[in-house]
Design an enzyme around this catalytic site. Structure first.
Site, PDB file in Angstrom:
ATOM      1  N   HIS A 178       0.813  -1.213   0.000  1.00  0.00           N
ATOM      2  CA  HIS A 178       0.000   0.000   0.000  1.00  0.00           C
ATOM      3  C   HIS A 178       0.850   1.269   0.000  1.00  0.00           C
ATOM      4  CE1 HIS A 178      -0.282  -0.442   4.704  1.00  0.00           C
ATOM      5  NE2 HIS A 178       0.935  -0.179   4.303  1.00  0.00           N
ATOM      6  N   ASN A 179       0.331   2.274  -0.692  1.00  0.00           N
ATOM      7  CA  ASN A 179       0.918   3.618  -0.764  1.00  0.00           C
ATOM      8  C   ASN A 179       2.222   3.683  -1.548  1.00  0.00           C
ATOM      9  OD1 ASN A 179      -1.196   4.283   0.978  1.00  0.00           O
ATOM     10  ND2 ASN A 179       0.106   4.234   2.792  1.00  0.00           N
TER      11      ASN A 179
END
Length: 352
Positions: free
Chosen positions: A257-258
């Site tokens: 994620h991210n």
């Protein structure tokens, strides 16, 4: 049982046509008529085959070629056997790939597995989904509410596209792949079994053990990206996970994620990128690279295969090892260890 031919050439090309298409120089113009209808490695060749030879270690292959034509650099041209059309090009492999895409277009861009056109009666397409004319939704595919899919895109059997996802034109979502919480550009290829937009691995310590942190971001995949089979791209926790234009990702890669990956990167198989890593443009990662979270990899950096990264990599540098460091330093350490090992072995032999 007959031997099936999965990829037939679109048509035959002459050596002269290949020269014009690739910008190569035909060493002997009288050979412009030679017919090309196959691709092969230089050590195999074959009738009507185009091969390429590049790099000093492959120089010896030139004299034993058995092919219709060869793409090679200038310094190799005089070593080809008589009867082989020599196409001189400064980047033979690049030219070879271009010809391959012309000869075998169905190998370069995946198409429908079932041969269906339009929306299969055996697909599930929600009434609120918008499917442009020219898109292909094959049998067993599931298209959720408010999904948008552009013209020319193929969604293969048993692929699942979740609520409100947007997929651009002339793309491909392979068999058994799933896409959710994602915005995907044009000409994006997602191979079979890939998982796009599932939960990121977000937990916080709680009184009774790890507690989930809601992952409310998206995945944004820009134009001309390719994602390999069984690769996973987690959606963002609060900001988006972003894959930049033109980036190519191999099979079995984990992107957490991210993560933000720049344009025109190459990421080889079995690599793992932890959460909130930022990767610049034109970065190359060898197979099995591992990146700790919150790192920054500078534009143009090259990361050696099987290396583990725990610190930032400056732009343009080549790093490797475990833990990774500038390649020159890593090689010096390896050389020093070898010298110590030889010295110890020599000493032990002397004591015998």
């Amino acid at each position: 049982m007959t031997d099936p031919v999965f990829f037939a050439p679109s048509r035959r090309y002459t050596a002269g046509e290949v020269a014009n298409l690739t910008g190569a120089v035909l060493a002997d113009s009288s050979q412009s008529h030679i017919s090309i209808a196959a691709l092969a490695p230089a050590n195999e060749g074959g009738e009507h085959a185009l091969v390429f030879v590049d790099g000093r270690r492959n120089f010896a292959l030139m004299q034993s070629l058995k092919a219709a034509a060869v793409l090679c650099p200038t310094e190799f041209a005089s070593k080809a056997p008589a009867g082989v059309a020599v196409l001189v090009h400064p980047r033979p492999q690049q030219a070879f790939a271009m010809v391959g895409r012309l000869l075998f277009p169905t190998a370069a861009t995946p198409g429908p597995m079932t041969g269906e056109t339009g929306i299969s009666p055996h697909a599930h397409v929600d009434a609120t989904a918008h499917i442009e004319a020219g898109a292909v939704i094959e049998a067993g595919a599931v298209i959720g509410p408010r999904v948008s899919i552009g013209s020319g895109t193929v969604v293969a059997p048993h692929a699942v596209i979740g609520y409100s996802c947007q997929i651009g034109r002339d793309g491909y979502v392979g068999p058994g792949a799933s896409v959710q919480y994602a915005l995907i550009g044009n000409r994006v290829i997602i191979h079979g079994g890939a998982r796009i937009g599932q939960d990121g691995f977000g937990f916080v310590a709680g009184a009774k053990g790890p507690e989930r942190v809601p992952q409310i971001g998206r995945v944004v995949i820009q134009d001309d990206v390719e994602i390999g089979s069984n690769t996973t791209v987690d959606r963002g926790a609060m900001s988006d996970t972003i894959i930049g234009q033109g980036t190519k990702i191999d099979n079995l890669v984990q992107i957490a994620h991210n993560v933000r990956i720049g344009r025109n990167c190459i990421i080889a198989g079995l690599s793992g990128i932890s959460g909130s890593v930022t990767v610049g443009d034109n970065v190359t990662m060898g197979g099995g690279v591992g990146l700790a979270d919150h790192l920054t990899i500078g534009t143009g950096a090259k990361l050696a295969a099987r290396s583990g990264f725990m610190s930032n990599v400056p732009a343009g540098e080549i790093w490797g090892g475990y833990p990774a460091q500038p390649m020159a330093e890593a090689m010096r350490e390896i050389a020093a260890l070898r010298r110590l090992a030889r010295a110890r072995k020599s000493g032990e032999g002397g004591n015998g």
